[in-house]
Design an enzyme around this catalytic site. Sequence first.
Site, PDB file in Angstrom:
ATOM      1  N   GLY A 235      14.054  59.959  17.628  1.00  0.00           N
ATOM      2  CA  GLY A 235      14.299  58.549  17.943  1.00  0.00           C
ATOM      3  C   GLY A 235      15.741  58.101  17.917  1.00  0.00           C
ATOM      4  CD  GLU A 269       8.476  65.159  15.072  1.00  0.00           C
ATOM      5  OE1 GLU A 269       8.372  64.054  15.661  1.00  0.00           O
ATOM      6  OE2 GLU A 269       7.532  65.680  14.467  1.00  0.00           O
ATOM      7  N   GLY A 271      14.819  64.256  20.516  1.00  0.00           N
ATOM      8  CA  GLY A 271      14.691  64.593  21.928  1.00  0.00           C
ATOM      9  C   GLY A 271      15.915  64.090  22.666  1.00  0.00           C
ATOM     10  NE  ARG A 308      15.342  56.287  29.844  1.00  0.00           N
ATOM     11  CZ  ARG A 308      16.287  55.395  29.600  1.00  0.00           C
ATOM     12  NH1 ARG A 308      17.290  55.243  30.453  1.00  0.00           N
ATOM     13  NH2 ARG A 308      16.253  54.673  28.516  1.00  0.00           N
ATOM     14  CE1 TYR A 312      10.017  52.880  28.741  1.00  0.00           C
ATOM     15  CE2 TYR A 312      11.702  54.388  29.525  1.00  0.00           C
ATOM     16  CZ  TYR A 312      10.472  54.166  28.936  1.00  0.00           C
ATOM     17  OH  TYR A 312       9.725  55.235  28.529  1.00  0.00           O
ATOM     18  CB  CYS A 338       7.144  51.707  50.294  1.00  0.00           C
ATOM     19  SG  CYS A 338       7.754  52.612  51.707  1.00  0.00           S
ATOM     20  CD  GLU A 339       5.710  50.414  44.411  1.00  0.00           C
ATOM     21  OE1 GLU A 339       5.759  49.258  43.940  1.00  0.00           O
ATOM     22  OE2 GLU A 339       4.663  51.039  44.593  1.00  0.00           O
TER      23      GLU A 339
HETATM   24  C1  LIG Z   1       9.000  61.232  21.808  1.00  0.00           C
HETATM   25  C2  LIG Z   1       8.894  61.763  20.448  1.00  0.00           C
HETATM   26  C3  LIG Z   1      10.011  62.288  19.797  1.00  0.00           C
HETATM   27  C4  LIG Z   1      11.392  62.288  20.391  1.00  0.00           C
HETATM   28  O1  LIG Z   1      11.895  61.013  20.544  1.00  0.00           O
HETATM   29  P1  LIG Z   1      13.430  60.812  20.993  1.00  0.00           P
HETATM   30  O2  LIG Z   1      13.596  59.351  21.037  1.00  0.00           O
HETATM   31  O3  LIG Z   1      13.558  61.436  22.341  1.00  0.00           O
HETATM   32  O4  LIG Z   1      14.277  61.462  19.980  1.00  0.00           O
HETATM   33  C5  LIG Z   1       9.838  62.827  18.534  1.00  0.00           C
HETATM   34  N1  LIG Z   1       8.614  62.846  17.926  1.00  0.00           N
HETATM   35  C6  LIG Z   1       7.530  62.338  18.536  1.00  0.00           C
HETATM   36  C7  LIG Z   1       6.228  62.390  17.835  1.00  0.00           C
HETATM   37  C8  LIG Z   1       7.618  61.777  19.803  1.00  0.00           C
HETATM   38  O5  LIG Z   1       6.526  61.260  20.380  1.00  0.00           O
END
Ligand SMILES: *Cc1c(COP(=O)(O)O)cnc(C)c1O
Length: 411
Positions: A235, A269, A271, A308, A312, A338-339
């Site tokens: 996150g 975790e 991403g 995105r 968002y 076409c949007e």
């Molecule tokens: C999407 C997700 C992440 C990664 O989130 P980021 O904002 O990309 O770091 C980590 N853990 C879980 C369970 C997720 O669903």
Amino acid sequence: MSTTPLDGFDRQQLIAAADLYGTPCYVYDEAKLVAAWQAFNADWQDQPHQVCYAVKANPSLAILQIFARLGAGFDIVSGGELQRVLAAGGDPAKVVFSGVGKRTDEIRLALASGIGCFNVESEPELMRISRIAVEENCVAPVSLRVNPDVDARTHPYISTGLKSNKFGVPHQDALQLYRLAARLPGVRIVGIDCHIGSQLTEIAPFVDALDRVLHLVDALQSEGIVLHHIDIGGGLGICYRDETPPDISDYLTALRTRLAGRPLKILLEPGRALVGNAGVLLTRVEYLKPGEEKSFAIVDAAMNDLMRPALYDAWHEVASLSPPGNQQRVWEIVGPVCETGDFLAHDRELALNEGDLLVIASTGAYGMSMSSNYNTRPRAAEVMLRDSGPVLVRSRETVEDLIKPEHLLTF
Ligand SMILES: *Cc1c(COP(=O)(O)O)cnc(C)c1O
């Protein structure tokens, strides 16, 4: 770390990638991926930890391969993502499996592959995993994903840690569910997990969530339920425009300070923070349509390639890689779909000509992974910039690829 999203990208390499492989095209920078990985793994001293890259941010096999070679674990949300991790040489023992809707076949595959942990999101899921593990004569390692009920103060679509979200087990039910897990024959409790949302730009919500989870860890310990790891989710946000997310090192320091002295392995975790600013989308201007109210630069990438902005209202930096063109204006950068929602950027002052090459920054995360074939548009090519130059890591889809699984009726 870079100050603007395009810092450190080699213009000539980007132009070469577009010339070699066409547009639209996602381009990733290997050195930036490695640098982000190293930032997450610096200064841990002897504190046991494992960074599990959240595959859904960008599941390109080449990216998974780069992280796997550096020792990454992986956070997956489907059996398909597990198969990608295995195909890229990832270690299944370092895989954690998140998600509210794990199917029976996915649970079987994960058990057979020997994944490190199921992040369980409900009581019925816990029961199902235990039953399947007993059938398969094994024991499933589990964590409960606890919903700490903190406000991540991010976009509502990417906030996951509130009571009103579908994710995780409510904080007040967690103890009860751990007691149940401790009695089930098919599961072994190994940890606790939380993930409160995405694109967070402050440290405070992470620390609040961690404090609430640690409170549970202590309560569990007093009942004799001992955990081996604490997974603090992903996150961490990145800079798209003028956001000021904490540095990776400040974020880690805040978390480590809270965890000091506890004999817990720490799982993360991330991403977006690993891949977001390591990727760009290249696109060419097809037509210029200057107008009185609005002027449109119609490009060959669209909302199906990068969702995105439409989803968002996200802001991405746009720059030209061509010499300054003749038409200097404020442009709407739009695709051919076409949007009316098919835009990539609003109100960008650029000097353009038809055929110019544009770069859309900060698109390494949730770009290609959220792409679709809407309007029967084959998905973009993907290229890795290496020391040796641009390398194609995913061929552009063809319309043949798209219609192959379909069947004509007989008349
Ligand atoms: C999407 C997700 C992440 C990664 O989130 P980021 O904002 O990309 O770091 C980590 N853990 C879980 C369970 C997720 O669903």
